[in-house]
Structure formats: C-alpha cells, structure tokens
Design an enzyme around this catalytic site. Structure first.
Site, PDB file in Angstrom:
ATOM      1  N   HIS A   1       1.259  -1.097   0.561  1.00 49.06           N
ATOM      2  CA  HIS A   1       0.516  -0.113  -0.239  1.00 49.06           C
ATOM      3  C   HIS A   1       0.843   1.437   0.118  1.00 49.06           C
ATOM      4  CE1 HIS A   1      -3.479  -2.849   0.730  1.00 49.06           C
ATOM      5  NE2 HIS A   1      -4.083  -1.177   0.844  1.00 49.06           N
TER       6      HIS A   1
ATOM      7  N   SER B   1      -6.795   3.887  -5.886  1.00 48.73           N
ATOM      8  CA  SER B   1      -6.238   4.620  -3.931  1.00 48.73           C
ATOM      9  C   SER B   1      -6.208   6.290  -4.806  1.00 48.73           C
ATOM     10  CB  SER B   1      -4.576   4.341  -4.766  1.00 48.73           C
ATOM     11  OG  SER B   1      -3.654   4.997  -2.985  1.00 48.73           O
TER      12      SER B   1
HETATM   13  N1  LIG Z   1      -2.083   3.243   3.174  1.00 50.14           N
HETATM   14  C1  LIG Z   1      -2.773   3.430   3.296  1.00 50.14           C
HETATM   15  O1  LIG Z   1      -4.153   3.625   4.103  1.00 50.14           O
HETATM   16  N2  LIG Z   1      -3.364   3.393   2.040  1.00 50.14           N
HETATM   17  C2  LIG Z   1      -4.934   3.051   0.768  1.00 50.14           C
HETATM   18  N3  LIG Z   1      -5.928   3.457   1.255  1.00 50.14           N
HETATM   19  C3  LIG Z   1      -7.006   3.567   1.209  1.00 50.14           C
HETATM   20  O2  LIG Z   1      -8.194   4.113   0.741  1.00 50.14           O
HETATM   21  N4  LIG Z   1      -6.546   3.332  -0.409  1.00 50.14           N
HETATM   22  C4  LIG Z   1      -5.200   3.502   0.059  1.00 50.14           C
HETATM   23  O3  LIG Z   1      -3.930   3.039  -1.292  1.00 50.14           O
END
Ligand SMILES: NC(=O)N[C@H]1NC(=O)NC1=O
Length: 174
Positions: A67, A84
């Site tokens: 992420h 994202s």
């Molecule tokens: N770091 C993180 O929470 N990233 C995410 N959260 C979200 O809702 N979309 C993401 O890419």
C-alpha cells in the site's frame, strides 16, 4: 453485473478485472479464482478474506507493504493506482497544504519505524481529520493488535472496490 458472468471468466480476465481489489496484490484473486463458482459477490469477498486470514503473518504484512503512504510521494508525483488516487481524493488528501503534508509524513514515518509496514486505513470511510486521529491513536497499539486492525482496513477497502466494480465499472469491462 451477474455473479454468473464473473464465474465464467477465464483466470486471465478474472485477474485483469479484479486484480487490484487488494492494492497491488493480484496474487490474491489469482489464488481465489480456483474457488469458483461463487454463489454471490459476498461469497467471493468471503473467499478473498479467508485467503488473507490464512496467510502467515509475513504474508499479511506483505499485503500492507504493497500500500502507498497516505498523502505520500506517490500522491505528490501522480503515480498512485487509479483506485488509490480516487480514495485518497475522496478523503481530501489531495488538497492538503504543505504543513499538513509534512505532519502526515512525520506520523507515517513514525508508524513505519514502529511496525515495519505502512499505516493503512480505508480512506473512503474517513477524512483528513479522522485519518490523522487514527494514525496517532493506532501508533499506541501492540504490534499484533495493529496488524489485525490494518488487515481489517484492507478488507474494507476491498469491499468498496468490489462494490464499485460490480456497480459501475464491470459492465464496461466485460
Ligand atoms: N496507506 C493506505 O491506507 N492506503 C490506502 N487506503 C485507501 O483507502 N486506499 C489506499 O491506497
């Protein structure tokens, strides 16, 4: 979109279509494809969640490490995935001023130093104030509690991405 149409997808089309319901982790839906036929979208989501829960701790941490940081360098440089970008935009993270970006970056760094994975939260269910509050609060968690909490957020993100795909995007893709 009918679940029957989803069940009839080849694994290539299935992975192309659902590959990013968990951020940058297409291996999850590639694995779950073999659990077809799904009785419903919920059944498919349950299969994804069961797969995630069955992973060893290192695998669940690996998912988190895929992420991007919230309001981080990918957002600033325009290199976020489409999903994202929309989610971070929905939470207002694309309109932070320089001081707010620096504040978020400091907390993200502190979090990563403490846990060894990035802070993950379902941005679409939050806004800048609740994200900052949760980031500060969750920094106080034990590692095991925090890993479980972060994985629950991954499941929420996955739920909303699946819903969006089924309601809006899929009819155009299939
Ligand atoms: N770091 C993180 O929470 N990233 C995410 N959260 C979200 O809702 N979309 C993401 O890419």
């Amino acid at each position: 979109m009918e679940i029957g149409a989803v069940n009839s997808l080849s694994y290539e089309d299935f992975v192309d279509t659902f590959g990013n319901v968990v951020e940058k982790c297409p291996i999850i839906v590639a694995a779950v494809w073999s659990r077809r036929p799904f009785a419903s979208l919920l059944d498919m989501e349950v299969s994804i969640n069961e797969f995630i829960e069955a992973l060893p701790e290192s695998g669940r941490e690996g998912i988190l490490r895929c992420h991007p940081d919230l309001a981080g360098k990918d957002l600033q440089s325009g290199t976020l995935t489409e999903e994202s970008r929309e989610e971070q935009g929905h939470a207002g993270l694309d309109t932070l001023d320089a001081a707010e970006i620096a504040h978020m970056a400091r907390l993200n760094t502190q979090y990563k130093l403490r846990f060894g994975f990035p802070f993950v939260i379902c941005a679409r269910m939050n806004n800048k104030a609740t994200i900052l509050r949760e980031l500060s609060e969750r920094l106080k968690n034990d590692r095991a509690v925090e890993l479980a909490c972060a994985i629950e957020e991954v499941k929420k993100i996955c739920h909303l991405r699946l819903k969006t795909l089924m309601l809006h995007d899929l009819p155009n893709k299939l």
